[in-house]
Motif scaffolding. Structure first.
Motif, mmCIF file in Angstrom:
data_model
loop_
_atom_site.group_PDB
_atom_site.id
_atom_site.type_symbol
_atom_site.label_atom_id
_atom_site.label_comp_id
_atom_site.label_asym_id
_atom_site.label_seq_id
_atom_site.Cartn_x
_atom_site.Cartn_y
_atom_site.Cartn_z
ATOM 1 N N MET A 119 -29.382 9.675 55.499
ATOM 2 C CA MET A 119 -30.713 9.464 54.915
ATOM 3 C C MET A 119 -31.542 8.445 55.698
ATOM 4 O O MET A 119 -32.687 8.197 55.352
ATOM 5 N N GLY A 120 -30.942 7.832 56.719
ATOM 6 C CA GLY A 120 -31.689 6.887 57.545
ATOM 7 C C GLY A 120 -31.276 5.435 57.416
ATOM 8 O O GLY A 120 -31.821 4.564 58.091
ATOM 9 N N TRP A 121 -30.316 5.130 56.540
ATOM 10 C CA TRP A 121 -29.860 3.753 56.380
ATOM 11 C C TRP A 121 -28.953 3.387 57.552
ATOM 12 O O TRP A 121 -28.206 4.213 58.062
ATOM 13 N N ASP A 122 -29.005 2.121 57.969
ATOM 14 C CA ASP A 122 -28.122 1.585 59.003
ATOM 15 C C ASP A 122 -27.156 0.602 58.360
ATOM 16 O O ASP A 122 -27.558 -0.222 57.542
ATOM 17 N N VAL A 123 -25.886 0.682 58.762
ATOM 18 C CA VAL A 123 -24.870 -0.248 58.277
ATOM 19 C C VAL A 123 -24.960 -1.524 59.101
ATOM 20 O O VAL A 123 -24.956 -1.482 60.333
ATOM 21 N N ARG A 124 -25.048 -2.658 58.423
ATOM 22 C CA ARG A 124 -25.142 -3.965 59.080
ATOM 23 C C ARG A 124 -23.924 -4.827 58.777
ATOM 24 O O ARG A 124 -24.017 -6.044 58.676
ATOM 25 N N GLY A 125 -22.771 -4.173 58.635
ATOM 26 C CA GLY A 125 -21.527 -4.895 58.425
ATOM 27 C C GLY A 125 -21.176 -5.008 56.957
ATOM 28 O O GLY A 125 -21.773 -4.377 56.092
ATOM 29 N N SER A 126 -20.168 -5.817 56.716
ATOM 30 C CA SER A 126 -19.713 -6.020 55.340
ATOM 31 C C SER A 126 -19.404 -7.496 55.147
ATOM 32 O O SER A 126 -19.345 -8.260 56.090
ATOM 33 N N GLY A 127 -19.205 -7.868 53.912
ATOM 34 C CA GLY A 127 -18.911 -9.255 53.583
ATOM 35 C C GLY A 127 -19.100 -9.481 52.111
ATOM 36 O O GLY A 127 -19.190 -8.524 51.328
ATOM 37 N N LEU A 128 -19.195 -10.728 51.732
ATOM 38 C CA LEU A 128 -19.445 -11.038 50.330
ATOM 39 C C LEU A 128 -20.923 -10.847 50.023
ATOM 40 O O LEU A 128 -21.786 -11.304 50.774
ATOM 41 N N GLY A 129 -21.177 -10.189 48.909
ATOM 42 C CA GLY A 129 -22.553 -9.956 48.483
ATOM 43 C C GLY A 129 -23.089 -11.123 47.685
ATOM 44 O O GLY A 129 -22.437 -12.157 47.517
ATOM 45 N N ARG A 130 -24.266 -10.934 47.164
ATOM 46 C CA ARG A 130 -24.949 -11.988 46.421
ATOM 47 C C ARG A 130 -24.184 -12.429 45.190
ATOM 48 O O ARG A 130 -24.305 -13.557 44.750
ATOM 49 N N GLU A 131 -23.412 -11.557 44.605
ATOM 50 C CA GLU A 131 -22.683 -11.876 43.372
ATOM 51 C C GLU A 131 -21.194 -12.125 43.616
ATOM 52 O O GLU A 131 -20.421 -12.192 42.669
ATOM 53 N N GLY A 132 -20.783 -12.202 44.887
ATOM 54 C CA GLY A 132 -19.401 -12.501 45.202
ATOM 55 C C GLY A 132 -18.499 -11.287 45.392
ATOM 56 O O GLY A 132 -17.332 -11.435 45.727
ATOM 57 N N ASP A 133 -19.026 -10.075 45.189
ATOM 58 C CA ASP A 133 -18.256 -8.858 45.432
ATOM 59 C C ASP A 133 -18.258 -8.546 46.922
ATOM 60 O O ASP A 133 -19.187 -8.898 47.644
ATOM 61 N N ARG A 134 -17.229 -7.838 47.381
ATOM 62 C CA ARG A 134 -17.218 -7.350 48.764
ATOM 63 C C ARG A 134 -18.183 -6.176 48.835
ATOM 64 O O ARG A 134 -18.104 -5.240 48.052
ATOM 65 N N VAL A 135 -19.117 -6.238 49.800
ATOM 66 C CA VAL A 135 -20.166 -5.223 49.910
ATOM 67 C C VAL A 135 -20.326 -4.765 51.353
ATOM 68 O O VAL A 135 -19.893 -5.435 52.294
ATOM 69 N N VAL A 136 -20.966 -3.626 51.499
ATOM 70 C CA VAL A 136 -21.465 -3.184 52.791
ATOM 71 C C VAL A 136 -22.965 -3.446 52.770
ATOM 72 O O VAL A 136 -23.634 -3.235 51.758
ATOM 73 N N ARG A 137 -23.470 -3.978 53.882
ATOM 74 C CA ARG A 137 -24.879 -4.356 53.993
ATOM 75 C C ARG A 137 -25.640 -3.221 54.678
ATOM 76 O O ARG A 137 -25.221 -2.739 55.732
ATOM 77 N N LEU A 138 -26.752 -2.835 54.081
ATOM 78 C CA LEU A 138 -27.507 -1.687 54.569
ATOM 79 C C LEU A 138 -28.964 -2.050 54.809
ATOM 80 O O LEU A 138 -29.551 -2.831 54.048
ATOM 81 N N GLU A 139 -29.540 -1.461 55.860
ATOM 82 C CA GLU A 139 -30.955 -1.648 56.186
ATOM 83 C C GLU A 139 -31.601 -0.288 56.419
ATOM 84 O O GLU A 139 -30.974 0.632 56.934
ATOM 85 N N LEU A 140 -32.880 -0.221 56.090
ATOM 86 C CA LEU A 140 -33.675 0.980 56.267
ATOM 87 C C LEU A 140 -35.030 0.550 56.817
ATOM 88 O O LEU A 140 -35.649 -0.377 56.279
ATOM 89 N N ALA A 141 -35.485 1.207 57.863
ATOM 90 C CA ALA A 141 -36.791 0.881 58.428
ATOM 91 C C ALA A 141 -37.891 1.272 57.443
ATOM 92 O O ALA A 141 -37.837 2.329 56.813
#
Length: 190
Positions: free
Chosen positions: A140-162
């Motif tokens: 759908m056009g999203w780019d993966v920008r890695g993973s790590g702890l999210g804002r609430e402390g859960d392990r997340v994948v970080r996504l960006e979309l132009a």
């Protein structure tokens, strides 16, 4: 016709809280990850969070909390952040694609270069069910920008979309969303 609009009434916010509970139940029954934060439905009931919803002919299909520059600790430039995105379980339409189209256009209209979000990723990014979700989002056009702890402390994948203007998109998806405010400076952001 689809419409993304701010949830302004107690009834709309209550409907969003119920959708979140239904989605969490649906995920749990399938053994899929659910956010560790206990009371996400309460966030949608709270008018201070300024939630928004995707509607089709008055029926709520998805809800989210749009924010401007929330101080994520990742990513360099300003963005529209879509927090706590929840979709109606077992809905046949491609709700995620509609949210993607709307968010990219909305960010462009706000003069923001990117949309960012975080998706739960309790497994390695190449392991199921995370890999299937990421493959779909990348298509759908999203780019993966890695993973790590999210804002609430859960392990997340970080996504960006132009951000990109969607000429004619308003014929498919109407938009009556408040302009998101910058998140409070409670996380050491600018």
């Amino acid at each position: 016709m689809y419409e993304v609009r701010s949830l302004r009434t107690d009834a709309e916010r209550e409907e969003a809280a119920a959708l979140v509970q239904d989605r969490q139940r649906w995920l749990t029954m399938r053994g899929l990850p659910v956010p560790a934060q206990a009371d996400i439905p309460a966030l949608f009931r709270d008018p201070q969070t300024r939630p928004a919803g995707l509607f089709e002919d008055g029926r709520l299909l998805a809800c989210m909390i749009p924010e401007r520059d929330p101080g994520l600790g990742w990513g360099e430039c300003p963005c529209l952040f879509l927090g706590r995105v929840h979709t109606l379980p077992d809905h046949p339409d491609d709700i995620t694609r509609l949210i993607t189209l709307w968010a990219s256009d909305f960010a462009a209209r706000l003069d923001l270069p990117l949309v960012r979000t975080e998706a739960l990723a309790r497994h390695a990014l190449e392991a199921e069910p995370t890999a299937a979700l990421l493959h779909r989002l990348i298509d759908m056009g999203w780019d993966v920008r890695g993973s790590g702890l999210g804002r609430e402390g859960d392990r997340v994948v970080r996504l960006e979309l132009a951000a990109e203007h969607g000429p004619g998109l308003s014929a498919l998806i109407g938009c009556r969303v408040h302009e998101p405010q910058a998140a409070p400076d409670d996380r050491g952001s600018e």
